[in-house]
Motif scaffolding. Structure first.
Motif: not given
Length: 213
Positions: A1-5, A13-15, A137-152, A159-164
């Motif tokens: 489950m992803l909780l969006c700060q 990532l939610h999208e 798990k609480l990822f730093r914003y600067t480690d967002l790629d690590a979160l994407v890899d984890y979820v992938s 996963l490809n993230l759109p910019k928003s």
């Protein structure tokens, strides 16, 4: 489950995950920013139709460095559409104040603070009802790629993230005195951020309590 700060790139990532999820909360927009405590006690039981086995649930979120997080809100709320007095969110407008003054407003009790300074906190979504980090798990914003890899890896697909939610580019100047006051006021938030690991581990931060005045 992803909780969006808010203001951490988790909306993108939610999208990206919505099409893969069994349940995706899209409306109202603020619903995807529900805090961990509320999610565990109210949302999760509703989704599952009964008692939640916490051991079988992995909850993740993201935290941005506090000053950077405040700066993102400051920039975002300086956009022109909020400048009009008739705007529904005019009270959030920050385009007519300095970043230093904005930070000082954040130090006020919530009841006395202007609307633009009534923020939940840099990691509020990750906290339980007692003010402790509850997510797995609480990822730093600067480690967002690590979160994407984890979820992938969990999904076994890239996963490809759109910019928003891109904020306006605006200088963030503040005095050393103001920054020191902010660091003291939000000391638990800074401590949590400083102790986070690149892999999102929360082992070092579970004993830190964040309480708002």
């Amino acid at each position: 489950m992803l909780l969006c700060q808010p203001k951490t790139g988790t909306t993108a990532l939610h999208e990206a995950l919505s099409s893969e999820a069994s349940t995706a909360i899209r409306t109202p927009p603020t619903a995807k920013h529900v805090p961990y405590g509320t999610f565990i006690n109210k949302v999760a039981p509703f989704i599952s139709g009964g008692k939640v086995d916490r051991s079988k649930l992995t909850v993740v979120s993201v935290m941005r460095e506090p000053i950077d997080w405040f700066g993102s809100w400051y920039r975002y709320n300086s956009r022109g559409d909020l400048a009009r007095p008739g705007s529904k969110f005019h009270g959030k407008f920050t385009g007519n104040i300095s970043f230093d003054d904005y930070l000082k407003a954040l130090l006020l009790p919530r009841k006395d603070a202007p609307e633009y300074a009534r923020l939940g906190g840099p990691c509020s979504v990750a906290l339980d009802n007692d003010g402790y980090v509850g997510v797995n798990k609480l990822f730093r914003y600067t480690d967002l790629d690590a979160l994407v890899d984890y979820v992938s890896k969990l999904l076994d697909k890239p996963l490809n993230l759109p910019k928003s939610n891109v904020s306006e580019d605006r200088r963030l100047d503040a005095s050393g005195e103001t920054l020191a006051r902010v660091r003291k006021h939000f000391a638990p938030d800074f401590e949590i951020y400083d102790k986070l690991r690149p892999d999102g581990s929360v082992a070092n931060v579970t004993g830190i309590c964040v309480k708002r005045g």
